[in-house]
Scaffold this motif. Sequence first.
Motif, PDB file in Angstrom:
ATOM      1  N   HIS A   1      37.253  33.874  43.388  1.00 46.90           N
ATOM      2  CA  HIS A   1      38.097  33.360  42.308  1.00 46.90           C
ATOM      3  C   HIS A   1      38.415  31.877  42.455  1.00 46.90           C
ATOM      4  O   HIS A   1      39.329  31.386  41.784  1.00 46.90           O
ATOM      5  N   TYR A   2      37.695  31.188  43.294  1.00 44.99           N
ATOM      6  CA  TYR A   2      37.839  29.737  43.363  1.00 44.99           C
ATOM      7  C   TYR A   2      37.035  29.025  42.284  1.00 44.99           C
ATOM      8  O   TYR A   2      37.031  27.800  42.222  1.00 44.99           O
TER       9      TYR A   2
ATOM     10  N   MET B   1      45.768  44.861  48.710  1.00 46.86           N
ATOM     11  CA  MET B   1      45.778  43.588  47.985  1.00 46.86           C
ATOM     12  C   MET B   1      47.074  43.408  47.209  1.00 46.86           C
ATOM     13  O   MET B   1      47.643  42.301  47.166  1.00 46.86           O
ATOM     14  N   ALA B   2      47.582  44.482  46.597  1.00 44.62           N
ATOM     15  CA  ALA B   2      48.841  44.402  45.866  1.00 44.62           C
ATOM     16  C   ALA B   2      49.999  44.065  46.807  1.00 44.62           C
ATOM     17  O   ALA B   2      50.856  43.230  46.492  1.00 44.62           O
ATOM     18  N   VAL B   3      50.021  44.703  47.971  1.00 41.57           N
ATOM     19  CA  VAL B   3      51.070  44.417  48.963  1.00 41.57           C
ATOM     20  C   VAL B   3      50.931  42.994  49.482  1.00 41.57           C
ATOM     21  O   VAL B   3      51.922  42.279  49.673  1.00 41.57           O
ATOM     22  N   PHE B   4      49.702  42.556  49.705  1.00 43.65           N
ATOM     23  CA  PHE B   4      49.447  41.209  50.215  1.00 43.65           C
ATOM     24  C   PHE B   4      49.944  40.143  49.245  1.00 43.65           C
ATOM     25  O   PHE B   4      50.580  39.161  49.656  1.00 43.65           O
ATOM     26  N   VAL B   5      49.676  40.325  47.963  1.00 46.97           N
ATOM     27  CA  VAL B   5      50.107  39.342  46.970  1.00 46.97           C
ATOM     28  C   VAL B   5      51.625  39.287  46.892  1.00 46.97           C
ATOM     29  O   VAL B   5      52.225  38.203  46.828  1.00 46.97           O
ATOM     30  N   LYS B   6      52.273  40.445  46.924  1.00 43.51           N
ATOM     31  CA  LYS B   6      53.733  40.488  46.816  1.00 43.51           C
ATOM     32  C   LYS B   6      54.425  39.923  48.059  1.00 43.51           C
ATOM     33  O   LYS B   6      55.491  39.313  47.954  1.00 43.51           O
TER      34      LYS B   6
ATOM     35  N   ILE C   1      39.755  28.926  35.845  1.00 42.55           N
ATOM     36  CA  ILE C   1      39.255  28.713  37.202  1.00 42.55           C
ATOM     37  C   ILE C   1      39.181  30.040  37.953  1.00 42.55           C
ATOM     38  O   ILE C   1      38.147  30.392  38.526  1.00 42.55           O
ATOM     39  N   CYS C   2      40.281  30.777  37.948  1.00 46.54           N
ATOM     40  CA  CYS C   2      40.343  32.034  38.702  1.00 46.54           C
ATOM     41  C   CYS C   2      39.755  33.224  37.946  1.00 46.54           C
ATOM     42  O   CYS C   2      39.659  34.315  38.522  1.00 46.54           O
ATOM     43  N   GLN C   3      39.413  33.042  36.685  1.00 44.25           N
ATOM     44  CA  GLN C   3      38.786  34.113  35.890  1.00 44.25           C
ATOM     45  C   GLN C   3      39.618  35.392  35.883  1.00 44.25           C
ATOM     46  O   GLN C   3      39.114  36.498  36.111  1.00 44.25           O
ATOM     47  N   ILE C   4      40.887  35.223  35.622  1.00 41.22           N
ATOM     48  CA  ILE C   4      41.762  36.398  35.604  1.00 41.22           C
ATOM     49  C   ILE C   4      41.511  37.252  34.362  1.00 41.22           C
ATOM     50  O   ILE C   4      41.916  38.409  34.296  1.00 41.22           O
ATOM     51  N   GLU C   5      40.814  36.674  33.378  1.00 44.26           N
ATOM     52  CA  GLU C   5      40.526  37.394  32.132  1.00 44.26           C
ATOM     53  C   GLU C   5      39.029  37.389  31.861  1.00 44.26           C
ATOM     54  O   GLU C   5      38.413  36.330  31.735  1.00 44.26           O
TER      55      GLU C   5
ATOM     56  N   LEU D   1      44.761  40.869  40.860  1.00 45.77           N
ATOM     57  CA  LEU D   1      45.449  40.629  42.131  1.00 45.77           C
ATOM     58  C   LEU D   1      44.716  39.591  42.978  1.00 45.77           C
ATOM     59  O   LEU D   1      45.345  38.695  43.556  1.00 45.77           O
ATOM     60  N   SER D   2      43.393  39.693  43.061  1.00 47.32           N
ATOM     61  CA  SER D   2      42.641  38.729  43.865  1.00 47.32           C
ATOM     62  C   SER D   2      42.680  37.338  43.240  1.00 47.32           C
ATOM     63  O   SER D   2      42.664  36.332  43.953  1.00 47.32           O
ATOM     64  N   ALA D   3      42.747  37.257  41.917  1.00 45.61           N
ATOM     65  CA  ALA D   3      42.872  35.952  41.259  1.00 45.61           C
ATOM     66  C   ALA D   3      44.224  35.316  41.554  1.00 45.61           C
ATOM     67  O   ALA D   3      44.315  34.107  41.811  1.00 45.61           O
ATOM     68  N   LEU D   4      45.289  36.100  41.527  1.00 45.10           N
ATOM     69  CA  LEU D   4      46.616  35.583  41.869  1.00 45.10           C
ATOM     70  C   LEU D   4      46.681  35.144  43.325  1.00 45.10           C
ATOM     71  O   LEU D   4      47.295  34.128  43.661  1.00 45.10           O
ATOM     72  N   ALA D   5      46.032  35.914  44.206  1.00 45.66           N
ATOM     73  CA  ALA D   5      45.996  35.539  45.621  1.00 45.66           C
ATOM     74  C   ALA D   5      45.227  34.237  45.813  1.00 45.66           C
ATOM     75  O   ALA D   5      45.643  33.369  46.592  1.00 45.66           O
ATOM     76  N   ALA D   6      44.098  34.076  45.109  1.00 45.50           N
ATOM     77  CA  ALA D   6      43.313  32.849  45.226  1.00 45.50           C
ATOM     78  C   ALA D   6      44.104  31.643  44.729  1.00 45.50           C
ATOM     79  O   ALA D   6      44.064  30.566  45.348  1.00 45.50           O
ATOM     80  N   TYR D   7      44.850  31.815  43.643  1.00 43.40           N
ATOM     81  CA  TYR D   7      45.657  30.706  43.118  1.00 43.40           C
ATOM     82  C   TYR D   7      46.702  30.253  44.128  1.00 43.40           C
ATOM     83  O   TYR D   7      46.979  29.057  44.253  1.00 43.40           O
TER      84      TYR D   7
END
Length: 303
Positions: free
Chosen positions: A57-58, A100-105, A254-258, A273-279
Motif C-alpha cells: 500500500h505504499y 491486523m485489526a488489533v495492530f492498527v488499533k 496512494i494506499c488504494q484503500i478503495e 486495515l493494511s492501507a491504514l497501517a501503511a499510511y
Amino acid sequence: MISNDKITNIYYIVDEFFKEFDKVLQQYALEDPKIRIRKRKFAMSQSEVMTIMILFHYGAFRNFKHFYQGYIQRYMKKEFPVTVSYNRFVELQKKVNIPMAVFVKMMCLGKCTGISFIDSTPLRACHIKREKQHKTLKGIAQKGQCSLGWFYGFKLHLIINDKGELLDFILTAGNVDDREPLKSMDLHKRIFGKLFGDKGYIGKDLFEQLFIDGVHLVTKIKKNMKNSLMLLQDKIMLRKRALIESVNDELKNICQIEHTRHRSFENFILNILSALAAYSFFDKKPSINTKCDIIHESRITAA
C-alpha cells in the motif's frame, strides 16, 4: 521504492507486536484437552505476511499479484528468502485479518492534541449502475449519497489530529448518517477538545452529547440557519478542515484503500486495515502548524 531501512523498521515493529499478541492469545485461549491441535510452523511467518501487505500500500503497484510475483519474489529475496506461491499467500492472508485489526488499533493511531478533524469518505464496492449485479459484498454494502452523488458501498469515518495522524476510524454501510457513529458508538472516546466537521455533523442533540463527553463540536452553519457567534480561532481552524480531505486523498490514490476487485468480504476488510497501517508509517503526512496559521489568519482579518 521503499528503502531497506524502512522495510526493516516496519518488520521489526510488526514482529514485536506478534510476540506480545501470541503471548496474550495463549494466555486466554480456551483449549479442549480431548482435541489435539497441530501447531506446525508455516513457510512464511505471520510477521512476513503482514509486512508484505503493508508494503503493497505504499503506492508503487496497483495489482497485488504483480507486486508479490514481480517484485517480492524477484527483487526482495534478501528480505524474504522463503516465499510461497501466490495462491498459498492469499490463504495465509486470512490468518492475519484479526491481528491486523488489533495492530492498527494499538500501534498505528496517534495521540489527540486537542484539535481534531472528522469526515467520512465513500468506499465504492462497484459502479452504481452495477449494484444489482454485484455479488461479493451483496447484503453488506448499501446504497448511499455523498457530495459527489449516489454510490454503492461503505463509508469510512475518520478522525485525525492537526499532524495528520489517525486518531480513530470506523466502517459503516453507505446509507448510515455521518452523525450516527458519534451518537451510538465509541468513535470519539479517544479525543478531547475541539472537533471540526462539515455541515453533515450539525445537530443540537449531538452537540450536547459530545459537550458532556468533553468534546466541543465546531461546524459551519447552513444558509437557512441563524448566524451564531464563533471564536476567531475556531473560524480559522474550520478553514483548515481541508486537511482531512488531503488524508482521504492519500488513502485512496496512494494506499488504494478503495477498489472494486475484491473477491471476499475478508479481503475487503484486510485491504482497508493494511492501507491504514501503511499510511501510519508514512514519513510525511498532511499537517498544519496551528500557531503560525492562527497568527497569520488573525493579521489578515484585522487588516
